[in-house]
Structure formats: C-alpha cells, structure tokens
Design a protein around this motif. Structure first.
Motif, mmCIF file in Angstrom:
data_model
loop_
_atom_site.group_PDB
_atom_site.id
_atom_site.type_symbol
_atom_site.label_atom_id
_atom_site.label_comp_id
_atom_site.label_asym_id
_atom_site.label_seq_id
_atom_site.Cartn_x
_atom_site.Cartn_y
_atom_site.Cartn_z
ATOM 1 N N UNK A 182 0.834 -1.203 0.000
ATOM 2 C CA UNK A 182 0.000 0.000 0.000
ATOM 3 C C UNK A 182 0.871 1.257 0.000
ATOM 4 N N UNK A 183 1.862 1.298 0.879
ATOM 5 C CA UNK A 183 2.714 2.480 0.976
ATOM 6 C C UNK A 183 3.625 2.632 -0.234
ATOM 7 N N UNK A 184 4.111 1.521 -0.774
ATOM 8 C CA UNK A 184 4.928 1.604 -1.983
ATOM 9 C C UNK A 184 4.123 2.168 -3.155
ATOM 10 N N UNK A 185 2.859 1.771 -3.252
ATOM 11 C CA UNK A 185 2.003 2.301 -4.316
ATOM 12 C C UNK A 185 1.786 3.802 -4.148
ATOM 13 N N UNK A 186 1.579 4.231 -2.905
ATOM 14 C CA UNK A 186 1.398 5.663 -2.648
ATOM 15 C C UNK A 186 2.664 6.435 -3.000
ATOM 16 N N UNK A 187 3.818 5.903 -2.602
ATOM 17 C CA UNK A 187 5.087 6.580 -2.870
ATOM 18 C C UNK A 187 5.321 6.747 -4.373
ATOM 19 N N UNK A 188 5.023 5.714 -5.129
ATOM 20 C CA UNK A 188 5.190 5.795 -6.578
ATOM 21 C C UNK A 188 4.200 6.787 -7.183
ATOM 22 N N UNK A 189 2.971 6.795 -6.677
ATOM 23 C CA UNK A 189 1.983 7.736 -7.181
ATOM 24 C C UNK A 189 2.375 9.174 -6.925
ATOM 25 N N UNK A 190 2.915 9.442 -5.726
ATOM 26 C CA UNK A 190 3.382 10.807 -5.423
ATOM 27 C C UNK A 190 4.540 11.203 -6.336
ATOM 28 N N UNK A 191 5.433 10.267 -6.603
ATOM 29 C CA UNK A 191 6.548 10.565 -7.505
ATOM 30 C C UNK A 191 6.070 10.884 -8.908
ATOM 31 N N UNK A 192 5.059 10.150 -9.368
ATOM 32 C CA UNK A 192 4.503 10.416 -10.700
ATOM 33 C C UNK A 192 3.889 11.808 -10.751
ATOM 34 N N UNK A 193 3.191 12.201 -9.700
ATOM 35 C CA UNK A 193 2.583 13.536 -9.662
ATOM 36 C C UNK A 193 3.646 14.635 -9.703
ATOM 37 N N UNK A 194 4.734 14.437 -8.963
ATOM 38 C CA UNK A 194 5.808 15.446 -8.955
ATOM 39 C C UNK A 194 6.446 15.563 -10.337
ATOM 40 N N UNK A 195 6.672 14.423 -10.991
ATOM 41 C CA UNK A 195 7.251 14.454 -12.331
ATOM 42 C C UNK A 195 6.300 15.105 -13.333
ATOM 43 N N UNK A 196 4.985 14.911 -13.115
ATOM 44 C CA UNK A 196 4.024 15.529 -14.007
ATOM 45 C C UNK A 196 4.064 17.049 -13.889
ATOM 46 N N UNK A 197 4.180 17.547 -12.665
ATOM 47 C CA UNK A 197 4.307 18.998 -12.463
ATOM 48 C C UNK A 197 5.594 19.500 -13.108
ATOM 49 N N UNK A 198 6.654 18.738 -12.939
ATOM 50 C CA UNK A 198 7.932 19.124 -13.540
ATOM 51 C C UNK A 198 7.832 19.147 -15.062
ATOM 52 N N UNK A 199 7.131 18.174 -15.635
ATOM 53 C CA UNK A 199 6.955 18.139 -17.089
ATOM 54 C C UNK A 199 6.140 19.335 -17.572
ATOM 55 N N UNK A 200 5.086 19.688 -16.817
ATOM 56 C CA UNK A 200 4.275 20.849 -17.212
ATOM 57 C C UNK A 200 5.105 22.132 -17.242
ATOM 58 N N UNK A 201 5.975 22.287 -16.248
ATOM 59 C CA UNK A 201 6.834 23.478 -16.220
ATOM 60 C C UNK A 201 7.780 23.485 -17.417
#
Length: 434
Positions: free
Chosen positions: A157-176
């Motif tokens: 459960x926590x590993x899935x959350x950690x990966x999801x948060x990382x994907x969100x951060x990379x998405x923000x970085x890609x938008x910038x």
C-alpha cells in the motif's frame, strides 16, 4: 407549432436534472478512495481468517466432546458361544460323596454391561484444560498469520502511494518544462537563444517521460500485487489514502508472546496431567444377562444373572514415571523462559529502532519543507532570468531538478515515517532458534 413543442419542453425539463446528475456523478463513481484499513479488512476476508478462527473453535469443541467419554458411563452388549474340551467333574473328587451331573460343554452367554468412573485422579479436568489451552495457542497462531498478512499489505500500500506521489511530482515538472520549452521556441525563432538549449530541453522532457513510464510500470505492478493480496479490484483511477502518523503510537503486542505464555501454561497443565496418571482410579461396574450355565455351576439350564461391583486400581510404578516427567518438563520450562526473555529484549530493541526512525523522519520533513521553499524560489528566479535571456536552459533544468528532488525527498520521508510508525505499532518479532 407552439402546441407541438410544449410536450418536448416539458419532457426536457423533467429529464434534464436527472441527466445532469448522471453526467456529474458517474465519472466520480469510477474513482474510489481506498484506505489502508479497507485493504487490511479485505485481505483478511480474502484469506478466510475468520473462517480459520471458527475452524479452530470447532476443532476444540469436538475434542472437548470426545473427552467427555472419560466421565460418562460406558455401556455395551455381548454374546458368546463356546465349546469346552473339558469341564469340572465334581464326582471325580473323593471329597464329594454325591454323584454330580457334569457341566455341559457347549456354553452360551449374552448380556449387557455398564461402567462408570467414580474417581479418575483428575485426568478429565487436566485434559480438558489442556485442550482449551491448545485452542488458544492455535488461535494465536492464526492471529499472527493475520498480522503478517496485514504488514505485507502495508508495504504494498505504501509503496504504491510513494510511486503515485513521484509520478505527480514528475508531471508537475513536465508541465513546467513544457511551458518553458514553448517559451524557448519563441526565443529561438527570434534568434535570442541557441538551438542547443532547445535540444537540452527536449532531452530533459524525454528523460522525464522515461522516468514516468518506469514509475507507472512499478505502480501498476504494486497495485496488481495489492489486488491479488486483498481480493480488491484496484484500478489506476483509484486513490490510496496515506494513513495518519501516530508519534507516540499504541503498540500491539506480537501474538507470539501470548502463544509463549500459553506454552508455559501448557507445560504446567501437562505436569498436572502427569500427576493425575499416578493417582488411584475407582470404577463402578455392572453386568446382567442370560446364560447357560448361569452363576449356579450345578445347573445346566439357561438362567438370568447379574453382577455389581467396584474396582480400585493403584498404579504402583506410576509415581516413578511421574517424577521423570517432572524433571523433563522442568528443563523445557526453563528453556522456554530463556527464549521468552530473549524475544522480549529483541522486541524492545526493534521498538527503539523504529521509534527512532519515526522521530528522524519527523525532523527531516520539517527540513524538507524549508528546502522546497528555497529551491522553488531559485527555480522561479531562473525562469525569470531565462525569459530575460540572462540564464541558460541548463541552469533552469538544474534548478528544476533540485526542486523536484527536494519534493520527492519530502514525500519519501512522509511515507517512510508512516511505514516506520506502522511497523513500530504492529511489529512482528523474528523468531530465534531455540
């Protein structure tokens, strides 16, 4: 014309609110918010732990019923037919002056019997207590297996959350980067920047997308594993909720310690059972039937008979065996006490380690927030400088990478803090070799 359109307007007025509700809420219904408690409960149900507990209780109840035969009356019937090669001939003895008719050689006996234990030395009570302790031991084993399963669910459960948060951060970085890439294209068309800066930005976007694909693959793998473990269908649209952290926490004792306490209790009960085996036994019995000859040996006719009596059995050598059992059980109890104490020390060591990790990550999160604030300001400054043509794309990429790493570190520390908190409160001690 006006009359024909009136029913259509009325129908539209009636259906439009329902259509709006359908459109508004159906997309939301596809996404679920899944908590850790929900996953734990689903995993326990999926692995039938409640059914296992019920089976343990049923098995113990069946054993208790079987033990009742030690204190309930025993009854039965019998029938025998025999032919004797010789029988007593009283007239052949010189002590009798009377000619007796010899006993018949073909003899028949039928009847029923009953036996009741009046005193069993405490065997029934000792065995009954042992069965109840065995039931509790088996229940604690099932409970420990459930705890191990829940800990495995926590990790996925926590590993899935950690990966999801990382994907969100990379998405923000890609938008910038996408915004700045379009800005660079405009500057390049005006001849204010070199083409290499565009290429660097394109390479950075390609690198981010590659990282996103890798994280998405890992997230999908962990979610599939979590689905298999819990029996829940977890889709990519579902959101996993990060549990709250308990700084102090309430430690749930490892069921292994309850099992060891019950093992010590079992040794004491085994000692009591050994003592009961050395005690005298008193039984009452009765036999009644129809036979030829009956109890009167001087009659060869079929006759009824009955016998009532009591039996006292004193095991003369059982006390010697009891003393030997006591010595063996004493050694086992000493070994169990040492094993128990060593596990307690290991538990305390693990608790201090995990509690220290919770405190460490709590402090790191505070520092992460400060670092993110600074790195965000630096990145914004480079964006302004890039717009003015003072800074290069490499400078912006470096600042953006530092900001992303700071955000990822904060997310990782938050998840690891929750992980350490859950492990501390629900720790499973690794069993030592006895």
């Amino acid at each position: 014309m006006h009359n024909r359109s009136a029913p259509n307007l009325l129908l539209t007025a009636v259906l439009l609110p329902w259509l709006w509700v359908f459109v508004a809420f159906c997309p939301l219904s596809a996404q679920r918010l899944i908590s850790l408690a929900e996953c734990r409960a689903a995993a326990s149900e999926h692995h039938a732990f409640e059914e296992q507990m019920n089976l343990v209780k049923s098995a113990a109840a069946a054993q208790q019923i079987m033990l009742r035969k030690l204190i309930t009356p025993e009854a039965g019937g019998f029938a025998t037919a025999s032919y004797l090669s010789d029988v007593p001939r009283f007239s052949s003895s010189d002590d009798f002056g009377i000619d007796f008719r010899p006993m018949v050689r073909d003899q028949y006996r039928t009847g029923i019997y009953a036996r009741q234990s009046l005193y069993d030395g405490g065997e029934y009570n000792s065995k009954s207590a042992l069965e109840e302790t065995e039931r509790q031991i088996n229940a604690s084993k099932v409970e420990r297996q459930q705890r191990i399963l829940e800990n495995a669910v926590d990790e996925l459960f926590l590993n899935s959350i950690l990966l999801g948060k990382g994907i969100q951060i990379l998405q923000v970085r890609e938008d910038i980067l996408q915004t700045r890439f379009r800005q660079l294209e405009s500057l390049y068309s005006e001849g204010k920047v070199y083409r290499v800066e565009l290429l660097e930005m394109e390479a950075a976007l390609a690198d981010i997308r590659a990282h996103q694909e890798a994280l998405l693959a890992d997230q999908e793998r962990f979610r599939h594993m979590l689905s298999a473990l819990t029996g829940l269908v977890i889709t990519p649209d579902d959101s996993l909720l990060l549990p709250d952290v308990q700084m102090s926490g309430t430690r749930n004792e490892d069921p292994l310690f309850r099992q060891l306490k019950l093992e010590k209790q079992k040794l004491r009960q085994t000692r009591q059972l050994s003592r009961s085996s050395a005690m005298p036994r008193l039984d009452a019995s009765a036999v009644a039937g129809y036979a030829r000859p009956g109890l009167n040996l001087f009659s060869n006719e079929f006759d009824t008979y009955w016998i009532i009596g009591m039996t006292l059995r004193v095991p003369a050598t059982a006390w010697r065996d009891h003393q030997r059992n006591i010595r063996a059980l004493t050694v086992q109890e000493s070994q169990l006490l040492i094993y128990y104490d060593n596990l307690r020390r290991q538990e305390q060591l693990l608790f201090q380690e995990l509690n220290g990790e919770v405190i460490k990550y709590d402090r790191l999160i505070s520092r992460d927030a400060e670092l993110i604030e600074k790195q965000t300001l630096i990145r914004k400054e480079y964006e302004s400088m890039l717009t003015e043509g003072v800074a290069s794309a490499s400078d912006l990429l470096q600042a953006l990478s530092a900001e992303s790493q700071a955000r990822i570190s904060k997310v990782r520390h938050e998840v690891e803090m929750v992980r350490a908190s859950l492990r501390r409160d629900n720790a499973i001690i690794e069993q030592l070799k006895q």
